[in-house]
Design a protein around this motif. Structure first.
Motif, PDB file in Angstrom:
ATOM      1  N   ASP A 122       0.811  -1.329   0.094  1.00 10.60           N
ATOM      2  CA  ASP A 122      -0.041  -0.123  -0.231  1.00 10.60           C
ATOM      3  C   ASP A 122       0.860   1.136   0.046  1.00 10.60           C
ATOM      4  O   ASP A 122       1.796   1.354   0.704  1.00 10.60           O
ATOM      5  CB  ASP A 122      -0.846  -0.028   0.929  1.00 10.60           C
ATOM      6  CG  ASP A 122      -1.808   1.092   1.251  1.00 10.60           C
ATOM      7  OD1 ASP A 122      -1.525   2.388   1.493  1.00 10.60           O
ATOM      8  OD2 ASP A 122      -2.956   0.879   0.873  1.00 10.60           O
ATOM      9  N   LYS A 123       0.736   2.181  -1.042  1.00  9.68           N
ATOM     10  CA  LYS A 123       1.451   3.279  -1.075  1.00  9.68           C
ATOM     11  C   LYS A 123       1.458   4.215   0.230  1.00  9.68           C
ATOM     12  O   LYS A 123       2.379   4.809   0.475  1.00  9.68           O
ATOM     13  CB  LYS A 123       1.005   4.156  -2.243  1.00  9.68           C
ATOM     14  CG  LYS A 123       1.411   3.582  -3.555  1.00  9.68           C
ATOM     15  CD  LYS A 123       2.795   3.429  -4.063  1.00  9.68           C
ATOM     16  CE  LYS A 123       2.848   2.884  -5.445  1.00  9.68           C
ATOM     17  NZ  LYS A 123       4.198   2.978  -5.848  1.00  9.68           N
ATOM     18  N   GLU A 124       0.343   4.088   1.069  1.00  7.70           N
ATOM     19  CA  GLU A 124       0.240   5.065   2.126  1.00  7.70           C
ATOM     20  C   GLU A 124       0.748   4.336   3.406  1.00  7.70           C
ATOM     21  O   GLU A 124       1.457   5.079   4.098  1.00  7.70           O
ATOM     22  CB  GLU A 124      -1.222   5.629   2.310  1.00  7.70           C
ATOM     23  CG  GLU A 124      -1.533   6.400   0.823  1.00  7.70           C
ATOM     24  CD  GLU A 124      -3.194   7.039   0.976  1.00  7.70           C
ATOM     25  OE1 GLU A 124      -3.595   6.824   2.143  1.00  7.70           O
ATOM     26  OE2 GLU A 124      -3.485   7.726   0.199  1.00  7.70           O
ATOM     27  N   THR A 125       0.355   2.983   3.368  1.00  7.59           N
ATOM     28  CA  THR A 125       0.678   2.653   4.872  1.00  7.59           C
ATOM     29  C   THR A 125       1.946   1.567   4.634  1.00  7.59           C
ATOM     30  O   THR A 125       2.351   1.100   5.851  1.00  7.59           O
ATOM     31  CB  THR A 125      -0.599   1.464   5.232  1.00  7.59           C
ATOM     32  OG1 THR A 125      -0.758   0.603   4.325  1.00  7.59           O
ATOM     33  CG2 THR A 125      -1.836   2.349   5.549  1.00  7.59           C
ATOM     34  N   GLY A 126       1.964   1.138   3.603  1.00  4.33           N
ATOM     35  CA  GLY A 126       3.314   0.139   3.405  1.00  4.33           C
ATOM     36  C   GLY A 126       3.147  -1.149   3.687  1.00  4.33           C
ATOM     37  O   GLY A 126       4.043  -1.828   3.680  1.00  4.33           O
ATOM     38  N   LYS A 127       1.862  -1.428   3.826  1.00  5.67           N
ATOM     39  CA  LYS A 127       1.279  -2.836   4.187  1.00  5.67           C
ATOM     40  C   LYS A 127       1.485  -3.621   2.839  1.00  5.67           C
ATOM     41  O   LYS A 127       0.982  -3.323   1.987  1.00  5.67           O
ATOM     42  CB  LYS A 127       0.107  -2.720   4.955  1.00  5.67           C
ATOM     43  CG  LYS A 127      -0.035  -2.283   6.221  1.00  5.67           C
ATOM     44  CD  LYS A 127      -1.494  -2.461   6.883  1.00  5.67           C
ATOM     45  CE  LYS A 127      -1.489  -1.689   8.223  1.00  5.67           C
ATOM     46  NZ  LYS A 127      -2.842  -1.886   9.050  1.00  5.67           N
ATOM     47  N   PHE A 128       1.786  -4.935   3.082  1.00  5.75           N
ATOM     48  CA  PHE A 128       1.930  -5.861   2.216  1.00  5.75           C
ATOM     49  C   PHE A 128       0.415  -6.071   1.612  1.00  5.75           C
ATOM     50  O   PHE A 128      -0.337  -6.284   2.387  1.00  5.75           O
ATOM     51  CB  PHE A 128       2.680  -7.204   2.616  1.00  5.75           C
ATOM     52  CG  PHE A 128       2.536  -8.369   1.479  1.00  5.75           C
ATOM     53  CD1 PHE A 128       2.713  -8.213   0.336  1.00  5.75           C
ATOM     54  CD2 PHE A 128       2.149  -9.615   1.799  1.00  5.75           C
ATOM     55  CE1 PHE A 128       2.874  -9.175  -0.708  1.00  5.75           C
ATOM     56  CE2 PHE A 128       2.148 -10.712   0.956  1.00  5.75           C
ATOM     57  CZ  PHE A 128       2.440 -10.391  -0.245  1.00  5.75           C
ATOM     58  N   ARG A 129       0.234  -6.090   0.073  1.00  5.67           N
ATOM     59  CA  ARG A 129      -1.079  -6.328  -0.277  1.00  5.67           C
ATOM     60  C   ARG A 129      -1.530  -7.753  -1.000  1.00  5.67           C
ATOM     61  O   ARG A 129      -2.423  -8.111  -1.433  1.00  5.67           O
ATOM     62  CB  ARG A 129      -1.358  -5.332  -1.488  1.00  5.67           C
ATOM     63  CG  ARG A 129      -1.063  -3.762  -1.019  1.00  5.67           C
ATOM     64  CD  ARG A 129      -2.303  -3.503  -0.028  1.00  5.67           C
ATOM     65  NE  ARG A 129      -3.769  -3.686  -0.840  1.00  5.67           N
ATOM     66  CZ  ARG A 129      -4.136  -2.714  -1.139  1.00  5.67           C
ATOM     67  NH1 ARG A 129      -3.802  -1.413  -1.437  1.00  5.67           N
ATOM     68  NH2 ARG A 129      -5.475  -3.102  -1.572  1.00  5.67           N
ATOM     69  N   GLY A 130      -0.567  -8.810  -0.457  1.00  5.25           N
ATOM     70  CA  GLY A 130      -0.639 -10.123  -0.770  1.00  5.25           C
ATOM     71  C   GLY A 130      -0.552 -10.361  -2.420  1.00  5.25           C
ATOM     72  O   GLY A 130      -0.942 -11.095  -2.974  1.00  5.25           O
ATOM     73  N   SER A 131       0.513  -9.709  -2.986  1.00  4.69           N
ATOM     74  CA  SER A 131       0.599  -9.849  -4.237  1.00  4.69           C
ATOM     75  C   SER A 131       1.953  -9.334  -4.838  1.00  4.69           C
ATOM     76  O   SER A 131       2.451  -8.583  -3.742  1.00  4.69           O
ATOM     77  CB  SER A 131      -0.483  -9.164  -5.252  1.00  4.69           C
ATOM     78  OG  SER A 131      -0.481  -7.653  -4.908  1.00  4.69           O
ATOM     79  N   GLY A 132       2.570  -9.536  -5.899  1.00 11.22           N
ATOM     80  CA  GLY A 132       4.007  -9.119  -6.442  1.00 11.22           C
ATOM     81  C   GLY A 132       4.182  -9.658  -7.515  1.00 11.22           C
ATOM     82  O   GLY A 132       3.596 -10.028  -8.311  1.00 11.22           O
ATOM     83  N   ILE A 133       5.184  -8.928  -8.126  1.00  9.31           N
ATOM     84  CA  ILE A 133       5.656  -9.264  -9.508  1.00  9.31           C
ATOM     85  C   ILE A 133       7.066 -10.205  -9.109  1.00  9.31           C
ATOM     86  O   ILE A 133       8.022  -9.771  -8.514  1.00  9.31           O
ATOM     87  CB  ILE A 133       6.396  -7.854 -10.088  1.00  9.31           C
ATOM     88  CG1 ILE A 133       5.206  -6.952 -10.070  1.00  9.31           C
ATOM     89  CG2 ILE A 133       6.653  -8.057 -11.449  1.00  9.31           C
ATOM     90  CD1 ILE A 133       5.456  -5.424 -10.701  1.00  9.31           C
ATOM     91  N   ILE A 134       6.871 -11.208  -9.906  1.00 11.94           N
ATOM     92  CA  ILE A 134       7.832 -12.306  -9.804  1.00 11.94           C
ATOM     93  C   ILE A 134       8.818 -12.473 -10.843  1.00 11.94           C
ATOM     94  O   ILE A 134       7.955 -12.807 -11.878  1.00 11.94           O
ATOM     95  CB  ILE A 134       7.306 -13.484  -9.100  1.00 11.94           C
ATOM     96  CG1 ILE A 134       6.301 -13.577  -8.048  1.00 11.94           C
ATOM     97  CG2 ILE A 134       8.519 -14.697  -8.721  1.00 11.94           C
ATOM     98  CD1 ILE A 134       6.668 -12.955  -6.891  1.00 11.94           C
ATOM     99  N   GLU A 135       9.921 -12.143 -10.966  1.00 12.47           N
ATOM    100  CA  GLU A 135      10.845 -12.264 -12.203  1.00 12.47           C
ATOM    101  C   GLU A 135      11.735 -13.643 -12.131  1.00 12.47           C
ATOM    102  O   GLU A 135      12.363 -13.951 -10.844  1.00 12.47           O
ATOM    103  CB  GLU A 135      11.828 -11.190 -12.200  1.00 12.47           C
ATOM    104  CG  GLU A 135      12.704 -11.271 -13.458  1.00 12.47           C
ATOM    105  CD  GLU A 135      13.586 -10.185 -13.896  1.00 12.47           C
ATOM    106  OE1 GLU A 135      14.136  -9.941 -14.858  1.00 12.47           O
ATOM    107  OE2 GLU A 135      13.621  -9.332 -12.699  1.00 12.47           O
ATOM    108  N   PHE A 136      11.652 -14.520 -13.250  1.00 12.37           N
ATOM    109  CA  PHE A 136      12.294 -15.591 -13.168  1.00 12.37           C
ATOM    110  C   PHE A 136      13.604 -15.593 -14.151  1.00 12.37           C
ATOM    111  O   PHE A 136      13.724 -14.312 -14.703  1.00 12.37           O
ATOM    112  CB  PHE A 136      11.314 -16.718 -13.861  1.00 12.37           C
ATOM    113  CG  PHE A 136      10.319 -17.205 -12.805  1.00 12.37           C
ATOM    114  CD1 PHE A 136      10.421 -18.166 -12.027  1.00 12.37           C
ATOM    115  CD2 PHE A 136       9.131 -16.389 -12.866  1.00 12.37           C
ATOM    116  CE1 PHE A 136       9.283 -18.610 -11.286  1.00 12.37           C
ATOM    117  CE2 PHE A 136       8.190 -16.779 -12.069  1.00 12.37           C
ATOM    118  CZ  PHE A 136       8.238 -17.726 -11.278  1.00 12.37           C
ATOM    119  N   ASP A 137      14.265 -16.423 -14.130  1.00 18.24           N
ATOM    120  CA  ASP A 137      15.640 -16.566 -15.228  1.00 18.24           C
ATOM    121  C   ASP A 137      15.373 -16.782 -16.612  1.00 18.24           C
ATOM    122  O   ASP A 137      16.346 -16.685 -17.354  1.00 18.24           O
ATOM    123  CB  ASP A 137      16.909 -17.475 -14.557  1.00 18.24           C
ATOM    124  CG  ASP A 137      16.276 -18.828 -14.551  1.00 18.24           C
ATOM    125  OD1 ASP A 137      15.221 -19.205 -14.879  1.00 18.24           O
ATOM    126  OD2 ASP A 137      17.309 -19.932 -14.305  1.00 18.24           O
TER     127      ASP A 137
END
Length: 265
Positions: A117-132
């Motif tokens: 969250d841009k304001e609270t900094g709390k994790f939103r349960g998602s992400g961008i995962i990069e592979f090789d």
């Protein structure tokens, strides 16, 4: 005496005729039975043995598996990015636990950029995962709603990179300026934007008071836009000249943001 001989002769002829008739009848009955047998064979095909039936079932299953594997292989081969967007993640997930859960099925994970969250900094349960590799990213997509990580079925889709500096969209006409406007809307932003980059972008014209980013309520994914508030309306008049300028390789879209009406109690 002559009559007796003639009688015997006639009896013999009768017997021969009867035998011939009986023989013909017998042949006719045999032929009929053969025909009926042929018809039964046509109507009721020979029953397959259990082994033959099992063999055919195995062949059908193999064909289905091969077809499915071919489609999956085609999806993996068509992948052109090394990144995926992963959501519905456990709030206890970290890079090590994610690697332990899926790397054996996909390939090596290079990095994890967690959405906050841009304001609270709390994790939103998602992400961008990069592979090789693109192959590993393609395999990761096949785990969508199938693989569980820390007890949650993950959702996975390919990550679509936003276009770079050549992404020049026609600028929309700005809306009318509200009275006492101190906030602007900023759109078409790069997904790597942050508060510091935004403050630096406007620092020569005005001082930024606050930045608010817009994110998806469900996935927590950044929507590529936000609001920037300044200390006074004069600052807004100065910064709007930046509309259409390059920010992090993208043409920023700026518009006035009407202030929210005050609640009456």
């Amino acid at each position: 005496m002559g009559k007796t001989k003639e009688g015997k002769k006639e009896k013999k002829v009768v017997e021969e005729v009867e035998m011939e008739v009986e023989e013909k009848k017998s042949k006719k009955d045999k032929k009929k039975k053969v025909e009926e047998s042929d018809e039964e064979e046509e109507e009721a095909p020979k029953k397959k043995s259990k082994k033959e039936e099992e063999s055919e079932e195995e062949e059908e299953d193999t064909l289905v598996i091969k077809t499915k594997d071919t489609k999956m292989a085609a999806q993996v081969a068509a992948c052109e990015t090394t990144k995926v967007f992963m959501s519905n993640l456990s709030f206890q997930v970290d890079e090590d636990s994610l690697k332990a859960a899926i790397e054996s099925k996909t390939g090596k994970i290079v990095s994890c950029k967690w959405m906050e969250d841009k304001e609270t900094g709390k994790f939103r349960g998602s992400g961008i995962i990069e592979f090789d590799s693109t192959e590993a990213a393609g395999k990761a997509v096949l785990l969508n709603e199938v693989e569980e990580v820390l007890g949650r079925a993950i959702r996975v889709r390919l990550w679509e990179e936003k276009a770079g500096g050549n992404d020049k969209k026609p600028q929309r006409e700005m809306s009318a300026r509200p009275d006492n406007c101190t906030t602007i809307f900023c759109g078409n932003l790069d997904y790597n934007i942050d508060d510091d980059k935004m403050v630096a972008f406007f620092k020569d014209l005005a001082e930024v008071k606050q930045v608010r980013w817009l994110t998806d309520k469900v996935s927590g994914e950044f929507r590529g836009c936000g609001f920037v508030e300044f200390y006074d309306a004069e600052s807004v008049d100065k910064v709007i000249v930046k509309n259409g300028s390059d920010l992090c390789g993208r043409s920023i879209r700026i518009d006035y943001s009407a202030p929210k009406p005050r609640r009456e109690y």
